[in-house]
Scaffold this active site. Structure first.
Site, PDB file in Angstrom:
ATOM      1  N   GLY A 169       0.837  -1.198   0.000  1.00 43.36           N
ATOM      2  CA  GLY A 169       0.000   0.000   0.000  1.00 43.36           C
ATOM      3  C   GLY A 169       0.866   1.240   0.000  1.00 43.36           C
ATOM      4  N   GLY A 170       0.293   2.296   0.538  1.00 41.33           N
ATOM      5  CA  GLY A 170       1.012   3.572   0.577  1.00 41.33           C
ATOM      6  C   GLY A 170       2.313   3.481   1.350  1.00 41.33           C
ATOM      7  N   GLY A 404      25.267  12.351 -28.571  1.00 40.64           N
ATOM      8  CA  GLY A 404      24.841  13.015 -27.343  1.00 40.64           C
ATOM      9  C   GLY A 404      25.400  12.326 -26.118  1.00 40.64           C
ATOM     10  N   ALA A 405      25.604  11.027 -26.238  1.00 43.63           N
ATOM     11  CA  ALA A 405      26.101  10.273 -25.082  1.00 43.63           C
ATOM     12  C   ALA A 405      27.504  10.745 -24.697  1.00 43.63           C
ATOM     13  CB  ALA A 405      26.090   8.782 -25.398  1.00 43.63           C
TER      14      ALA A 405
END
Ligand code: HXC
Length: 514
Positions: A169-170, A404-405
């Site tokens: 859960g949370g 870009g790398a």
């Protein structure tokens, strides 16, 4: 007075029992240790000092007034790991399934607040059925109090979560905000909604382990960082990892003694990288040559294996290593590799741990799957993380640094401090084949022998661009080094950088592409 001391001893003994002997037996029968046994294994022997062992819940509904246990389902206190102070909480499944009550949350918040004032790490051992159902919104409020503290402590003190049972859960969002999550095979699981809710909503049949077990979160989701075979080895690996960390963001990790005579050439490295740039090799072998005693504490070793991240000591100094892995997907950067490495870089930067980057990257992974899932946004995270990092940054290009790398992987342009390259490094906008097909498209189409023309143009391109010297001529590479010299040069660089001071502009906070 003697009576009072006897009474105290009785109260202490009762607190040690948790939910009682039966519940302890049930815990052991499941192959799990108790909250206290776990603390004893994790911390330096005899160093644990508990606080709040007499705290009890104050709820009367649902018959809870008749069910009350000292400590109320969580053990909290202070201890030492590797001789250094830490704050710790360990949820006690023997008391209401370790569920979080108002008072139990207050205990956790109390030691988190103390840890912030003291500048010491917090380790949380999770084994809990979630919000204590009988307390309703009070327990939900308790979670929120913890989430807020996790967030405020992020980047100030290291926070480590160890999941040794349910975390559902949370409740999962507290570990999720912390820096590292350790899980154990077969008895820990994390999910937002369990298998039965999944079945109702999506009609999928899935087991606890498949949905949120340690394997799942260390291979598929990337939620967890380290997996252990059993509770003991998991807790011992927490100790190991903490040996690389400082106590807080004003501190630096302690150096180990380092025998400088160990700083010799490492000839093996001169022959480790294949001449053929399309041939894979294992970057972990390079790492093993460079780090002290071949000791590398890898983070997320089974997730996005095309990038390697982890802690090591180099010349006695604690460093964070980020390395492309040519043996997996040629070391390409994809969504998972980018987010994995970005988070690691940001941790190191927040806690003054220098970064060592070993680069062999053909670029970003092409394809609709990557584009539609946001490689632009996720790749930007890694770029952003390296750009904003002000810790010492040493980069070694072992082979490819394309596109870009090249910029992203801690290049000179984004404040790399020492950028080295091996003589066989290829630094260019793109690989020879793709480049030639674009820039010589017309010449190749017009040639009588297209194949011969392509080979000729490719050779020309390789001759011109597939080397480190153009970058070095521009000062984008500080030096071209022999592979065998790597460790020496990296240690020297890290030593020079010990006094480095760099700053980012004043701001409330940046807006990293999330
Ligand atoms: C109160 C709880 C409890 C809970 C377990 N117990 N979870 N008591 N609140 N949340 C108690 C059980 O009643 C039982 O008490 C004892 O702990 C051990 O539980 P068992 O069910 O016998 O253990 P096991 O079979 O190992 O199953 C463990 C479990 C299961 C899978 C965790 O107990 C379970 O499903 N619990 C509920 C989980 C849940 O839905 N929690 C709320 C999630 S929502 P006795 O006295 O019989 O021994 C949530 C919201 C947080 O947490 C939101 C934050 C934003």
């Amino acid at each position: 007075m003697l009576d009072k001391i006897t009474q105290l001893e009785e109260k202490r003994a009762l607190a040690l029992l948790g939910g009682g002997e039966d519940k302890v037996k049930q815990q052991h029968d499941k192959g799990k240790l108790t909250a206290r046994e776990r603390i004893d294994l994790l911390v330096d022997e005899g160093s644990f000092r508990e606080i709040d062992s007499y705290v009890r819940h104050r709820v009367k509904d649902f018959g809870l007034d008749k069910q009350s246990f000292p400590g109320d389902g969580v053990i909290t206190g202070f201890a030492r790991i590797n001789g250094k102070e830490i704050a710790i909480f360990s949820q006690d499944f023997t008391v209401f399934g370790g569920s979080l009550s108002e008072t139990n949350a207050n205990k956790i918040c109390k030691i988190m607040d103390a840890a912030m004032k003291l500048g010491i790490p917090v380790v949380g051992i999770n084994d809990s059925g979630g919000a204590r159902i009988q307390e309703g919104v009070l327990s939900l409020g308790g979670y929120a109090d913890i989430f807020l503290r996790n967030t405020l402590a992020s980047g100030v003190i290291p926070q480590i979560s160890v999941i040794l049972g349910p975390c559902a859960g949370g409740a999962v969002y507290s570990p999720a905000i912390t820096d590292f999550i350790f899980m154990v095979k077969n008895s820990s699981y994390m999910f937002v909604t369990g298998p039965s809710v999944v079945k109702t909503v999506t009609h999928e049949d899935v087991t606890f382990e498949e949905l949120g077990g340690a394997e799942t979160h260390t291979t598929k989701s990337g939620v967890a960082h380290v997996i252990g075979e059993n509770e003991i080895s998991t807790l011992l690996s927490v100790r190991k990892m903490m040996s690389f960390l400082p106590q807080n963001n004003r501190d630096t990790a302690e150096d180990n003694d380092f025998d400088a005579s160990k700083l010799t050439l490492i000839p093996k490295l001169d022959s480790l990288i294949p001449d053929n740039s399309n041939k894979p090799y294992d970057m972990k072998e390079v790492i093993s040559c460079i780090v002290d005693d071949s000791q590398f504490f890898e983070i997320q070793n089974n997730y996005a294996e095309n990038i390697i991240v982890g802690f090591a000591r180099v010349g006695g100094m604690s460093v964070g290593i980020v390395a492309n892995q040519p043996a997996v997907l040629a070391g390409v950067l994809d969504i998972n590799a980018s987010t994995k490495a970005a988070r690691f870089v940001r941790f190191c930067d927040a806690f003054n741990i220098p970064l060592l980057v070993l680069e062999d990257v053909p670029g970003f992974l092409p394809g609709t799957e990557q584009e539609w899932n946001g490689i632009i946004r996720h790749g930007a995270k890694l770029l952003y993380a390296f750009c904003e990092a002000t810790v010492p940054k040493v980069t070694v290009i072992t082979r490819k640094a394309y596109g870009g790398a090249y910029d992203v992987m801690s290049s000179k342009h984004i404040r790399g401090d020492f950028n080295f390259a091996f003589p066989g490094a290829e630094i260019a906008v793109m690989g020879p084949k793709g480049a030639v097909e674009i820039i010589f498209k017309k010449e190749i189409a017009a040639a009588a022998d297209r194949e011969a023309e392509t080979t000729k143009k490719t050779d020309e391109y390789i001759e011109k661009f597939a080397n480190p010297y153009i970058a070095a001529e521009h000062g984008f590479i500080d030096d071209v080094i022999k592979p065998s010299e790597t460790k020496m040069r990296v240690v020297e660089a890290l030593n020079i950088l010990k006094t480095k001071v760099d700053k980012n502009p004043r701001k409330k906070h940046g807006n990293i592409p999330l």
